[in-house]
Motif scaffolding. Structure first.
Motif, mmCIF file in Angstrom:
data_model
loop_
_atom_site.group_PDB
_atom_site.id
_atom_site.type_symbol
_atom_site.label_atom_id
_atom_site.label_comp_id
_atom_site.label_asym_id
_atom_site.label_seq_id
_atom_site.Cartn_x
_atom_site.Cartn_y
_atom_site.Cartn_z
ATOM 1 N N PHE A 194 -7.608 15.624 -6.366
ATOM 2 C CA PHE A 194 -6.862 15.479 -7.625
ATOM 3 C C PHE A 194 -6.573 13.998 -7.873
ATOM 4 C CE2 PHE A 194 -5.846 19.533 -5.637
ATOM 5 C CZ PHE A 194 -6.208 20.427 -6.643
ATOM 6 N N PRO A 195 -7.612 13.192 -8.059
ATOM 7 C CA PRO A 195 -7.434 11.727 -8.101
ATOM 8 C C PRO A 195 -6.707 11.219 -9.334
ATOM 9 C CG PRO A 195 -9.684 12.308 -8.692
ATOM 10 C CD PRO A 195 -9.021 13.580 -8.236
ATOM 11 N N HIS A 196 -6.643 12.015 -10.415
ATOM 12 C CA HIS A 196 -6.060 11.515 -11.655
ATOM 13 C C HIS A 196 -4.555 11.771 -11.753
ATOM 14 C CE1 HIS A 196 -10.099 10.683 -12.889
ATOM 15 N NE2 HIS A 196 -10.439 11.954 -12.814
ATOM 16 N N ASP A 197 -3.973 12.399 -10.742
ATOM 17 C CA ASP A 197 -2.528 12.582 -10.752
ATOM 18 C C ASP A 197 -1.874 11.206 -10.651
ATOM 19 O OD1 ASP A 197 0.214 13.075 -9.982
ATOM 20 O OD2 ASP A 197 -0.405 15.135 -9.532
ATOM 21 N N PRO A 198 -1.062 10.811 -11.632
ATOM 22 C CA PRO A 198 -0.493 9.453 -11.634
ATOM 23 C C PRO A 198 0.507 9.201 -10.517
ATOM 24 C CG PRO A 198 0.453 10.776 -13.394
ATOM 25 C CD PRO A 198 -0.668 11.586 -12.828
ATOM 26 N N ARG A 199 0.889 10.205 -9.779
ATOM 27 C CA ARG A 199 1.871 10.050 -8.700
ATOM 28 C C ARG A 199 1.280 9.333 -7.483
ATOM 29 N NH1 ARG A 199 6.131 9.328 -5.988
ATOM 30 N NH2 ARG A 199 7.477 11.023 -5.290
ATOM 31 N N TRP A 200 -0.036 9.407 -7.271
ATOM 32 C CA TRP A 200 -0.622 8.944 -6.018
ATOM 33 C C TRP A 200 -0.355 7.477 -5.680
ATOM 34 C CZ3 TRP A 200 -1.361 12.388 -2.671
ATOM 35 C CH2 TRP A 200 -1.916 13.631 -2.984
ATOM 36 N N PRO A 201 -0.649 6.528 -6.565
ATOM 37 C CA PRO A 201 -0.516 5.118 -6.157
ATOM 38 C C PRO A 201 0.878 4.761 -5.654
ATOM 39 C CG PRO A 201 -1.742 5.278 -8.213
ATOM 40 C CD PRO A 201 -1.181 6.642 -7.949
ATOM 41 N N GLY A 202 1.906 5.164 -6.399
ATOM 42 C CA GLY A 202 3.263 4.839 -5.991
ATOM 43 C C GLY A 202 3.677 5.546 -4.712
ATOM 44 N N LEU A 203 3.308 6.823 -4.584
ATOM 45 C CA LEU A 203 3.676 7.599 -3.398
ATOM 46 C C LEU A 203 3.049 7.012 -2.137
ATOM 47 C CD1 LEU A 203 4.902 10.071 -1.963
ATOM 48 C CD2 LEU A 203 2.820 11.338 -2.598
ATOM 49 N N LEU A 204 1.737 6.791 -2.169
ATOM 50 C CA LEU A 204 1.042 6.303 -0.976
ATOM 51 C C LEU A 204 1.476 4.888 -0.622
ATOM 52 C CD1 LEU A 204 -2.509 7.741 -1.691
ATOM 53 C CD2 LEU A 204 -0.734 8.687 -0.214
ATOM 54 N N SER A 205 1.683 4.054 -1.627
ATOM 55 C CA SER A 205 2.147 2.695 -1.375
ATOM 56 C C SER A 205 3.532 2.705 -0.724
ATOM 57 C CB SER A 205 2.185 1.899 -2.681
ATOM 58 O OG SER A 205 2.741 0.621 -2.482
ATOM 59 N N SER A 206 4.424 3.546 -1.219
ATOM 60 C CA SER A 206 5.769 3.624 -0.658
ATOM 61 C C SER A 206 5.755 4.174 0.761
ATOM 62 C CB SER A 206 6.661 4.499 -1.554
ATOM 63 O OG SER A 206 6.863 3.902 -2.819
ATOM 64 N N LEU A 207 4.920 5.162 1.007
ATOM 65 C CA LEU A 207 4.830 5.724 2.355
ATOM 66 C C LEU A 207 4.319 4.682 3.348
ATOM 67 C CD1 LEU A 207 3.472 9.299 1.606
ATOM 68 C CD2 LEU A 207 5.639 8.756 2.726
ATOM 69 N N ARG A 208 3.300 3.918 2.948
ATOM 70 C CA ARG A 208 2.767 2.884 3.837
ATOM 71 C C ARG A 208 3.824 1.802 4.105
ATOM 72 N NH1 ARG A 208 -2.969 2.882 4.579
ATOM 73 N NH2 ARG A 208 -2.763 0.763 5.372
ATOM 74 N N GLU A 209 4.623 1.502 3.093
ATOM 75 C CA GLU A 209 5.621 0.451 3.240
ATOM 76 C C GLU A 209 6.786 0.878 4.121
ATOM 77 O OE1 GLU A 209 8.689 -2.191 0.449
ATOM 78 O OE2 GLU A 209 7.203 -0.863 -0.479
ATOM 79 N N HIS A 210 7.204 2.141 4.019
ATOM 80 C CA HIS A 210 8.433 2.570 4.672
ATOM 81 C C HIS A 210 8.217 3.407 5.932
ATOM 82 C CE1 HIS A 210 9.908 1.626 0.570
ATOM 83 N NE2 HIS A 210 10.990 1.253 1.216
ATOM 84 N N SER A 211 6.994 3.831 6.217
ATOM 85 C CA SER A 211 6.770 4.669 7.389
ATOM 86 C C SER A 211 5.596 4.147 8.213
ATOM 87 C CB SER A 211 6.499 6.125 6.967
ATOM 88 O OG SER A 211 6.119 6.903 8.091
ATOM 89 N N PRO A 212 5.871 3.493 9.343
ATOM 90 C CA PRO A 212 4.774 3.074 10.232
ATOM 91 C C PRO A 212 3.932 4.238 10.719
ATOM 92 C CG PRO A 212 6.830 1.968 10.813
ATOM 93 C CD PRO A 212 7.187 3.020 9.806
ATOM 94 N N ASP A 213 4.585 5.403 10.928
ATOM 95 C CA ASP A 213 3.830 6.572 11.366
ATOM 96 C C ASP A 213 2.822 6.989 10.305
ATOM 97 O OD1 ASP A 213 4.982 6.838 13.852
ATOM 98 O OD2 ASP A 213 6.576 8.165 13.138
ATOM 99 N N PHE A 214 3.260 7.012 9.044
ATOM 100 C CA PHE A 214 2.320 7.379 7.990
ATOM 101 C C PHE A 214 1.155 6.398 7.943
ATOM 102 C CE2 PHE A 214 0.619 6.822 3.728
ATOM 103 C CZ PHE A 214 0.157 8.106 3.471
ATOM 104 N N GLU A 215 1.444 5.109 8.005
ATOM 105 C CA GLU A 215 0.380 4.109 7.944
ATOM 106 C C GLU A 215 -0.621 4.315 9.078
ATOM 107 O OE1 GLU A 215 0.052 -0.573 6.869
ATOM 108 O OE2 GLU A 215 1.669 0.020 8.230
ATOM 109 N N ARG A 216 -0.113 4.627 10.263
ATOM 110 C CA ARG A 216 -0.995 4.839 11.415
ATOM 111 C C ARG A 216 -1.862 6.079 11.210
ATOM 112 N NH1 ARG A 216 0.586 7.459 16.288
ATOM 113 N NH2 ARG A 216 2.761 7.294 15.591
#
Length: 298
Positions: A194-216
């Motif tokens: 579902f690549p056109h859902d506008p939620r993805w960029p902000g969600l994934l960016s925030s997860l990478r920024e705030h969760s080292p586990d998610f980034e790993r």
């Protein structure tokens, strides 16, 4: 040669990571000399898939011309991809199951039949979520399963965000590494589907920024499909809850689902009944503002 796009780059990163997981012994090749990096060499993947080394290199670099389904299938076999991983490969290459335009809004519309399901599933926790894991409605048991969902800022009511970054939600997991790694794999699969859902960029960016586990976990490029599985939790109200986690379609085209936690044993069933009785003064279901149909508002 085509212009490199974010999708092509994601495809290349996925192939490189998967190539690193396959050893020569896995595919019947001799172990010839020392290797600077684990896994197969590019020329070995190209040989196994029956394609040119230069072309396969372009594919990993995100510069290859539009590959055919047959070639992608051959690469998938060479890398020993599972069914859900092969589907992910195809999605990254632009093969979508629905060729029509899809631009879903961040949230969905909650209809009377949806809340009827949530209500009837009590005392089993159940919630409605979008393709990007935004929680838009929940029954009473789910609302209080991890704390109080209604006390969470609506912007943060996303299952992935809460499990990776919210202490109450994360501490409820008996096996956090198992659940969170699986969740990252599910997110990666859904983003491609579902690549056109506008939620993805902000969600994934925030997860990478705030969760080292998610980034790993995200950087492992693991892909997980939806499947029924055992999930173990600790409830601050009723103790240990062993449940069967299920994700059921409401609208497959848009990726909208209902998630349900049913008890895995008699003790958990009794505790879920106790949880619902403890919060029985609350409404039987809850939803975000702005998602209800007129029939539910009037």
């Amino acid at each position: 040669m085509t212009r490199t796009t974010p999708e092509h780059q994601a495809l290349g990163a996925f192939l490189r990571e998967r190539r690193g997981r396959v050893t020569p012994a896995d595919v019947g090749l001799p172990q010839a000399g020392r290797r600077r990096t684990p896994g197969l060499r590019r020329e070995e993947v190209a040989q196994l898939a029956g394609v040119g080394v230069t072309w396969y290199t372009w594919l990993e670099q995100g510069r290859a011309p539009n590959p055919s389904d047959q070639v992608l299938d051959a690469v998938a076999r060479a890398l020993r991809l599972r069914t859900d991983e092969r589907r992910h490969l195809m999605l990254l290459a632009g093969r979508t199951p629905d060729a029509g335009p899809r631009a879903p809004s961040p949230l969905m519309e909650v209809r009377p039949e949806h809340v009827a399901i949530l209500d009837q599933l009590l005392p089993f926790p159940a919630a409605i979520q979008t393709a990007a894991y935004d929680l838009v409605a929940a029954n009473r048991s789910y609302r209080f399963f991890f704390g109080d969902l209604d006390s969470v800022d609506p912007v943060d009511r996303n299952c992935a965000w809460l499990l990776f970054t919210h202490d109450d939600w994360r501490s409820s997991l008996v096996e956090p590494e198992l659940v969170l790694r699986d969740l990252a794999g599910r997110l990666r699969a859904r983003e491609a589907e579902f690549p056109h859902d506008p939620r993805w960029p902000g969600l994934l960016s925030s997860l990478r920024e705030h969760s080292p586990d998610f980034e790993r976990y995200w950087d492992e490029h693991e892909v997980r499909g939806d499947r029924t599985q055992l999930r173990r939790y600790r409830s601050s109200r009723v103790g240990r809850l062993d449940t069967i986690f299920q994700s059921l379609w409401l609208d497959q085209r848009r990726g909208e689902r209902i998630v349900v936690l049913t008890p895995a044993d008699a003790a958990s069933a009794r505790r879920l009944e106790r949880l619902d009785s403890l919060v029985g003064a609350a409404p039987r279901w809850t939803a975000r503002d702005g998602v209800l149909t007129d029939a539910l508002i009037s």
